[in-house]
Design an enzyme around this catalytic site. Structure first.
Site, PDB file in Angstrom:
ATOM      1  N   HIS A 212       0.875  -1.193   0.000  1.00 31.51           N
ATOM      2  CA  HIS A 212       0.000   0.000   0.000  1.00 31.51           C
ATOM      3  C   HIS A 212       0.904   1.233   0.000  1.00 31.51           C
ATOM      4  O   HIS A 212       1.508   1.573   1.013  1.00 31.51           O
ATOM      5  CB  HIS A 212      -0.901   0.008   1.241  1.00 31.51           C
ATOM      6  CG  HIS A 212      -1.823   1.191   1.309  1.00 31.51           C
ATOM      7  ND1 HIS A 212      -3.161   1.065   1.610  1.00 31.51           N
ATOM      8  CD2 HIS A 212      -1.622   2.513   1.126  1.00 31.51           C
ATOM      9  CE1 HIS A 212      -3.721   2.256   1.610  1.00 31.51           C
ATOM     10  NE2 HIS A 212      -2.808   3.160   1.325  1.00 31.51           N
TER      11      HIS A 212
ATOM     12  N   HIS B 236     -10.340   1.040   2.085  1.00 29.38           N
ATOM     13  CA  HIS B 236     -10.110   2.034   3.146  1.00 29.38           C
ATOM     14  C   HIS B 236     -11.293   1.888   4.091  1.00 29.38           C
ATOM     15  O   HIS B 236     -12.391   2.338   3.796  1.00 29.38           O
ATOM     16  CB  HIS B 236     -10.012   3.455   2.581  1.00 29.38           C
ATOM     17  CG  HIS B 236      -9.731   4.469   3.650  1.00 29.38           C
ATOM     18  ND1 HIS B 236      -8.521   5.127   3.760  1.00 29.38           N
ATOM     19  CD2 HIS B 236     -10.477   4.895   4.703  1.00 29.38           C
ATOM     20  CE1 HIS B 236      -8.539   5.918   4.825  1.00 29.38           C
ATOM     21  NE2 HIS B 236      -9.718   5.807   5.407  1.00 29.38           N
TER      22      HIS B 236
ATOM     23  N   LEU C 298       2.427   7.085  -4.423  1.00 29.59           N
ATOM     24  CA  LEU C 298       3.574   7.619  -5.171  1.00 29.59           C
ATOM     25  C   LEU C 298       3.292   8.987  -5.762  1.00 29.59           C
ATOM     26  O   LEU C 298       4.220   9.645  -6.240  1.00 29.59           O
ATOM     27  CB  LEU C 298       3.980   6.652  -6.288  1.00 29.59           C
ATOM     28  CG  LEU C 298       4.718   5.391  -5.851  1.00 29.59           C
ATOM     29  CD1 LEU C 298       4.934   4.452  -7.038  1.00 29.59           C
ATOM     30  CD2 LEU C 298       6.055   5.739  -5.196  1.00 29.59           C
ATOM     31  N   ARG C 299       1.997   9.411  -5.771  1.00 30.36           N
ATOM     32  CA  ARG C 299       1.622  10.709  -6.360  1.00 30.36           C
ATOM     33  C   ARG C 299       2.032  10.763  -7.832  1.00 30.36           C
ATOM     34  O   ARG C 299       2.168   9.744  -8.489  1.00 30.36           O
ATOM     35  CB  ARG C 299       2.223  11.889  -5.572  1.00 30.36           C
ATOM     36  CG  ARG C 299       2.094  11.825  -4.057  1.00 30.36           C
ATOM     37  CD  ARG C 299       0.677  11.709  -3.567  1.00 30.36           C
ATOM     38  NE  ARG C 299       0.629  11.934  -2.122  1.00 30.36           N
ATOM     39  CZ  ARG C 299      -0.345  11.497  -1.331  1.00 30.36           C
ATOM     40  NH1 ARG C 299      -1.355  10.794  -1.820  1.00 30.36           N
ATOM     41  NH2 ARG C 299      -0.334  11.751  -0.047  1.00 30.36           N
TER      42      ARG C 299
ATOM     43  N   ALA D 260      -3.594  14.504   5.818  1.00 30.67           N
ATOM     44  CA  ALA D 260      -3.318  13.225   6.484  1.00 30.67           C
ATOM     45  C   ALA D 260      -2.250  12.463   5.729  1.00 30.67           C
ATOM     46  O   ALA D 260      -2.343  12.322   4.508  1.00 30.67           O
ATOM     47  CB  ALA D 260      -4.597  12.394   6.535  1.00 30.67           C
TER      48      ALA D 260
ATOM     49  N   ASN E 233      -5.325   7.309  -5.816  1.00 32.58           N
ATOM     50  CA  ASN E 233      -6.051   8.542  -5.439  1.00 32.58           C
ATOM     51  C   ASN E 233      -5.311   9.802  -5.901  1.00 32.58           C
ATOM     52  O   ASN E 233      -4.994  10.678  -5.111  1.00 32.58           O
ATOM     53  CB  ASN E 233      -6.329   8.581  -3.925  1.00 32.58           C
ATOM     54  CG  ASN E 233      -5.075   8.620  -3.062  1.00 32.58           C
ATOM     55  OD1 ASN E 233      -4.018   8.123  -3.465  1.00 32.58           O
ATOM     56  ND2 ASN E 233      -5.182   9.198  -1.880  1.00 32.58           N
TER      57      ASN E 233
ATOM     58  N   HIS F 124       3.106  14.490   1.711  1.00 38.73           N
ATOM     59  CA  HIS F 124       2.496  15.811   1.493  1.00 38.73           C
ATOM     60  C   HIS F 124       3.592  16.834   1.780  1.00 38.73           C
ATOM     61  O   HIS F 124       4.372  16.643   2.720  1.00 38.73           O
ATOM     62  CB  HIS F 124       1.339  16.066   2.474  1.00 38.73           C
ATOM     63  CG  HIS F 124       0.158  15.181   2.267  1.00 38.73           C
ATOM     64  ND1 HIS F 124      -0.830  15.448   1.345  1.00 38.73           N
ATOM     65  CD2 HIS F 124      -0.200  14.025   2.867  1.00 38.73           C
ATOM     66  CE1 HIS F 124      -1.749  14.493   1.388  1.00 38.73           C
ATOM     67  NE2 HIS F 124      -1.391  13.609   2.302  1.00 38.73           N
TER      68      HIS F 124
ATOM     69  N   LEU G 227      -4.652   8.976   8.259  1.00 42.12           N
ATOM     70  CA  LEU G 227      -5.956   8.316   8.339  1.00 42.12           C
ATOM     71  C   LEU G 227      -5.797   6.862   7.905  1.00 42.12           C
ATOM     72  O   LEU G 227      -5.131   6.609   6.904  1.00 42.12           O
ATOM     73  CB  LEU G 227      -6.975   9.014   7.429  1.00 42.12           C
ATOM     74  CG  LEU G 227      -7.425  10.385   7.941  1.00 42.12           C
ATOM     75  CD1 LEU G 227      -8.273  11.093   6.890  1.00 42.12           C
ATOM     76  CD2 LEU G 227      -8.213  10.251   9.254  1.00 42.12           C
TER      77      LEU G 227
HETATM   78  O1  DOR Z   1      -3.035   9.233   5.919  1.00 41.20           O
HETATM   79  C1  DOR Z   1      -3.469   8.982   4.809  1.00 41.20           C
HETATM   80  N1  DOR Z   1      -2.978   9.578   3.689  1.00 41.20           N
HETATM   81  N2  DOR Z   1      -4.479   8.121   4.698  1.00 41.20           N
HETATM   82  C2  DOR Z   1      -5.102   7.918   3.550  1.00 41.20           C
HETATM   83  O2  DOR Z   1      -6.027   7.152   3.523  1.00 41.20           O
HETATM   84  C3  DOR Z   1      -4.719   8.666   2.318  1.00 41.20           C
HETATM   85  C4  DOR Z   1      -3.345   9.117   2.400  1.00 41.20           C
HETATM   86  C5  DOR Z   1      -3.014  10.147   1.340  1.00 41.20           C
HETATM   87  O3  DOR Z   1      -3.304   9.915   0.157  1.00 41.20           O
HETATM   88  O4  DOR Z   1      -2.451  11.198   1.680  1.00 41.20           O
HETATM   89 ZN    ZN Z   2      -3.272   5.103   1.747  1.00 45.74          ZN
END
Ligand code: DOR
Ligand code: ZN
Length: 346
Positions: A13, A136, A16-17, A263, A41, A251, A219
């Protein structure tokens, strides 16, 4: 102490953006990990097989020369996902799983699922072809306390989906509670759970007591200490249905250290050394390879990696960069909060 050698690990899991962030974080994973289940995502999300193929090409183009890494692609489940597109993407080997985000649960989840009846056709097709659903597992009902959202999801959403879709292979991702551990333990061989590095280290006091620590906010949010202990027992206990998914989620610092911070913990850089520390503390170093390199591959029907990595005990604590530079701004590397006397030596 003699070094330990493991099959090269897989991260089941990983975020990588894209673009400048992808370029900076990909080597941090590829340095130690052979493969990763890559989360879809992005903005916009990776919904179709064509989008997944294009994203895979961008990942491979960003990989520095001389590094080997295989991205295992996923599709982002929406209420309009076409079961035929999913099945074709799985048959071609492009896509290894479909990701279910309840709408609004986390970063970039607005296109996720609101009405689970509307994805029934896709789930039935996935059960028929053996394609795993990565989940999730948090309810998004605003009246449900954030610390209760995972346990409530099991009863209200996950268990009903699994009962209604016999044979569906499910990965309950980044479990954070004793209830999650127990549900995976009782779920039979179509159910697995991933555990992150940071949830083996953090409880909610680390996040909130003595000052709010935005780099520990992720999260599902870290829970009480007894949940952390249940996760440690599950990860180090040797059961094949628990395996590593770091959820390393970069991030830029200015969006973490913010009035409404994002998150995610960025753990790609130091996950393997921290896990060696945790497994040593639990007297379970002989089970580290199962957790990082064998159980996940088996669940996804992949052969374990032929290559190996070696971890060695060090006399002085490991030193990582506090943050890595990216084209999107600096990203803070997860700080476990204690010295780690392990390093990956090759
Ligand atoms: O902490 C998290 N960051 N939980 C997630 O479910 C998504 C992830 C993110 O894409 O930043
Ligand atoms: Zn995740």
């Amino acid at each position: 102490m003699t070094p330990i050698t493991l099959r090269r690990p897989d991260d089941m899991h990983l975020h990588l953006r894209d673009g400048a962030m992808l370029e900076a974080v990909l080597p941090e994973s590829a340095r130690h990990f052979a493969r990763a289940i890559v989360m879809p995502n992005l903005v916009p999300p990776v919904v179709t097989a064509a989008q997944a193929a294009a994203y895979r090409d961008r990942i491979l183009a960003a990989l520095p020369a001389g590094m080997a890494f295989e991205p295992l692609m996923t599709l982002y489940l929406t209420e309009t996902t076409d079961p035929g597109d999913v099945a074709a993407a799985a048959a071609s080997g492009l896509v290894r799983a479909v990701k279910l985000y309840p709408a609004g649960a986390t970063t970039n989840s607005a296109s996720g699922v609101r009405d689970f009846d509307r994805v029934r056709g896709v789930l039935e097709r996935m059960a028929a072809i053996g394609l795993p659903l990565c989940v999730h597992g948090e309810v998004t009902d605003p009246v449900v306390d954030i610390f209760d959202r995972e346990a409530m999801f099991i009863d209200r959403v996950l268990d009903p989906i699994r009962r209604a879709t016999p044979g569906l292979r499910v990965v309950m991702e980044h479990i954070t509670t004793a209830e999650g551990v127990a549900y995976v333990q009782g779920g039979g061989d179509t159910l697995a759970g991933t555990i992150t590095t940071h949830h083996l280290i953090l409880n909610r006091n680390h996040l909130l007591a003595g000052g709010i620590r935005p780099h520990y906010y992720c999260l599902p949010v870290a829970k009480r200490e007894h949940h952390r202990l249940a996760l440690r027992a599950a990860a180090t206990g040797g059961a094949v249905r628990f395996f590593l998914g770091t959820d390393s989620a970069p991030h830029p610092d200015h969006l973490k250290e913010h009035a409404c911070g994002c998150a995610g913990c960025f753990t790609a850089t130091n996950t393997m050394a921290i896990l060696a520390h945790v497994f040593e503390e639990e007297g379970a170093l002989d089970r580290l390879e199962g957790f990082t390199s064998l159980h996940g591959a088996a669940f996804y029907g992949l052969a374990p990696n032929a290559a190996r990595i070696t971890l060695e005990k060090t006399a002085i604590p490991a030193a990582w960069p506090a943050r890595i530079a990216t084209g999107a701004g600096p990203v803070t590397v997860f700080n476990p909060g204690f010295p780690v006397y392990w390093q990956v030596s090759d």
